[in-house]
Design a protein around this motif. Structure first.
Motif, PDB file in Angstrom:
ATOM      1  N   LEU A 222       0.800  -1.215  -0.046  1.00  0.00           N
ATOM      2  CA  LEU A 222       0.007   0.000   0.084  1.00  0.00           C
ATOM      3  C   LEU A 222       0.818   1.396  -0.042  1.00  0.00           C
ATOM      4  N   ILE A 223       2.049   1.055   0.685  1.00  0.00           N
ATOM      5  CA  ILE A 223       2.988   2.366   0.611  1.00  0.00           C
ATOM      6  C   ILE A 223       3.296   2.718  -0.894  1.00  0.00           C
ATOM      7  N   ASP A 224       3.674   1.630  -1.539  1.00  0.00           N
ATOM      8  CA  ASP A 224       4.146   1.651  -2.928  1.00  0.00           C
ATOM      9  C   ASP A 224       3.062   2.320  -3.726  1.00  0.00           C
ATOM     10  N   LYS A 225       1.645   2.141  -3.490  1.00  0.00           N
ATOM     11  CA  LYS A 225       0.820   2.715  -4.006  1.00  0.00           C
ATOM     12  C   LYS A 225       0.654   4.283  -4.082  1.00  0.00           C
ATOM     13  N   VAL A 226       1.190   4.720  -2.882  1.00  0.00           N
ATOM     14  CA  VAL A 226       1.007   6.138  -2.582  1.00  0.00           C
ATOM     15  C   VAL A 226       2.174   6.709  -2.959  1.00  0.00           C
ATOM     16  N   SER A 227       3.294   6.216  -3.254  1.00  0.00           N
ATOM     17  CA  SER A 227       4.459   6.632  -3.488  1.00  0.00           C
ATOM     18  C   SER A 227       4.889   6.861  -4.940  1.00  0.00           C
ATOM     19  N   SER A 228       4.842   8.021  -5.692  1.00  0.00           N
ATOM     20  CA  SER A 228       5.225   8.105  -6.926  1.00  0.00           C
ATOM     21  C   SER A 228       6.769   8.329  -7.177  1.00  0.00           C
ATOM     22  N   PRO A 229       7.386   7.876  -8.307  1.00  0.00           N
ATOM     23  CA  PRO A 229       8.621   7.879  -8.733  1.00  0.00           C
ATOM     24  C   PRO A 229       9.088   9.376  -8.494  1.00  0.00           C
ATOM     25  N   GLY A 230      10.331   9.596  -7.799  1.00  0.00           N
ATOM     26  CA  GLY A 230      10.699  10.792  -7.486  1.00  0.00           C
ATOM     27  C   GLY A 230       9.771  11.831  -6.847  1.00  0.00           C
ATOM     28  N   GLY A 231       8.903  11.360  -6.273  1.00  0.00           N
ATOM     29  CA  GLY A 231       7.751  12.342  -5.788  1.00  0.00           C
ATOM     30  C   GLY A 231       8.058  12.673  -4.196  1.00  0.00           C
ATOM     31  N   THR A 232       7.110  13.455  -3.702  1.00  0.00           N
ATOM     32  CA  THR A 232       7.210  13.953  -2.498  1.00  0.00           C
ATOM     33  C   THR A 232       6.934  12.952  -1.394  1.00  0.00           C
ATOM     34  N   THR A 233       6.156  11.937  -1.461  1.00  0.00           N
ATOM     35  CA  THR A 233       5.865  10.944  -0.313  1.00  0.00           C
ATOM     36  C   THR A 233       7.381  10.065  -0.216  1.00  0.00           C
ATOM     37  N   VAL A 234       8.070   9.558  -1.365  1.00  0.00           N
ATOM     38  CA  VAL A 234       9.274   8.901  -1.240  1.00  0.00           C
ATOM     39  C   VAL A 234      10.227   9.820  -0.567  1.00  0.00           C
ATOM     40  N   ALA A 235      10.225  11.143  -0.939  1.00  0.00           N
ATOM     41  CA  ALA A 235      11.392  11.933  -0.224  1.00  0.00           C
ATOM     42  C   ALA A 235      10.925  11.974   1.483  1.00  0.00           C
ATOM     43  N   GLY A 236       9.614  12.088   2.023  1.00  0.00           N
ATOM     44  CA  GLY A 236       9.607  12.069   3.093  1.00  0.00           C
ATOM     45  C   GLY A 236       9.691  10.751   3.670  1.00  0.00           C
ATOM     46  N   LEU A 237       9.509   9.524   2.975  1.00  0.00           N
ATOM     47  CA  LEU A 237       9.710   8.292   3.760  1.00  0.00           C
ATOM     48  C   LEU A 237      11.242   8.152   3.912  1.00  0.00           C
ATOM     49  N   LEU A 238      12.072   8.406   2.968  1.00  0.00           N
ATOM     50  CA  LEU A 238      13.393   8.511   3.109  1.00  0.00           C
ATOM     51  C   LEU A 238      13.863   8.994   4.327  1.00  0.00           C
ATOM     52  N   ALA A 239      13.474  10.327   4.469  1.00  0.00           N
ATOM     53  CA  ALA A 239      13.954  11.277   5.498  1.00  0.00           C
ATOM     54  C   ALA A 239      13.456  10.616   6.763  1.00  0.00           C
ATOM     55  N   MET A 240      12.302  10.163   6.922  1.00  0.00           N
ATOM     56  CA  MET A 240      11.893   9.265   8.020  1.00  0.00           C
ATOM     57  C   MET A 240      12.602   8.074   8.522  1.00  0.00           C
ATOM     58  N   GLU A 241      13.061   7.228   7.513  1.00  0.00           N
ATOM     59  CA  GLU A 241      13.797   6.224   7.879  1.00  0.00           C
ATOM     60  C   GLU A 241      15.146   6.543   8.011  1.00  0.00           C
TER      61      GLU A 241
END
Length: 262
Positions: A222-241
């Protein structure tokens, strides 16, 4: 069916409040605790039946819920044992007190159900672990299971898994509140009011949880469905991790389980 609560602490009050909201008659709920100023006031406010002692609860109730502290539950069990019958169900919500411990006091033939609810039973959204001394599908055990099913979901859990269940279901609401509060504080940082930011975050968590429950997919799909390539969600996920989000959650559960195991 008469329900008897021995002990009227926060969890007992949450269970009772949830049941009353689900149309269980207050007069059919008997309560007693060691603190009259606590249980008598609550009984009056909620339309419950206050009784004079633990033995009276056990005599009059069909299902007796032991909601006292683990340090005193065996003494309370010894007190009520002479008036119990095999038609009555004893339910324990005491952490760390096994079915075998209770059988030693109450007798091998006494039906006993061990449960571990969480505070969300108050709004009929609880998650409760159940384990019995007999077949859960048989009476009177089923009456106890159905009771907690009225105020949320139930799951049969092996007793040795109760500590991890307690961490994931019992303590974790506080961790979810912390997550919601952190999100709302971030909203305040960028100009939202705390009230609006909290509503946004809480509704998002509620909806996301329902998506997980409704889906056959694992959360990461479900995370992958919210995460567009190069998008804002991925940037946020990587920062949180990078800041240690997942390890922090696991460490929190580790600490909870360790405390639960004593």
């Amino acid at each position: 069916m008469k329900l008897g609560f021995i002990g009227v602490g926060n969890m007992a009050k949450a269970i009772i409040s949830g049941l009353v909201k689900k149309d269980v008659a207050g007069k059919d709920i008997l309560v007693h605790s060691a603190h009259p100023q606590n249980y008598e006031t609550f009984a009056k406010q909620s339309g419950l039946t206050a009784v004079s002692d633990n033995t009276a609860v056990a005599q009059q109730a069909d299902v007796i819920i032991l909601a006292v502290k683990p340090t005193v539950i065996k003494r309370v069990a010894e007190e009520i044992q002479p008036v119990l019958t095999e038609e009555k169900l004893v339910v324990s919500i005491a952490s760390g007190v096994s079915l075998a411990d209770l059988q030693t006091v109450l007798g091998m033939a006494q039906p006993i159900l061990r449960v571990m609810p969480n505070v969300n039973v108050e709004i009929a959204q609880g998650m409760t672990a159940v384990k019995a001394t007999g077949d859960l599908n048989a009476a009177p055990y089923q009456a106890g299971v159905e009771l907690f099913a009225r105020i949320g979901k139930t799951m049969e859990v092996a007793e040795n898994d109760f500590p991890i269940f307690a961490a994931l279901a019992g303590s974790a609401p506080a961790y979810a509140y912390l997550f919601i509060d952190a999100l709302s504080r971030a909203g305040v940082k960028y100009g939202l009011t705390k009230a609006n930011a909290t509503k946004i975050a809480a509704q998002m968590v509620q909806g996301s949880a329902q998506m997980v429950l409704n889906s056959d997919e694992v959360p990461y799909a479900l995370i992958d469905k919210v995460s567009s390539p190069g998008g804002t969600t991925v940037a946020g996920l990587l920062a949180m991790e990078e800041a240690g989000f997942s390890p922090a959650v696991v460490k929190g559960i580790d600490a909870t389980v360790a405390k639960e195991n004593g």
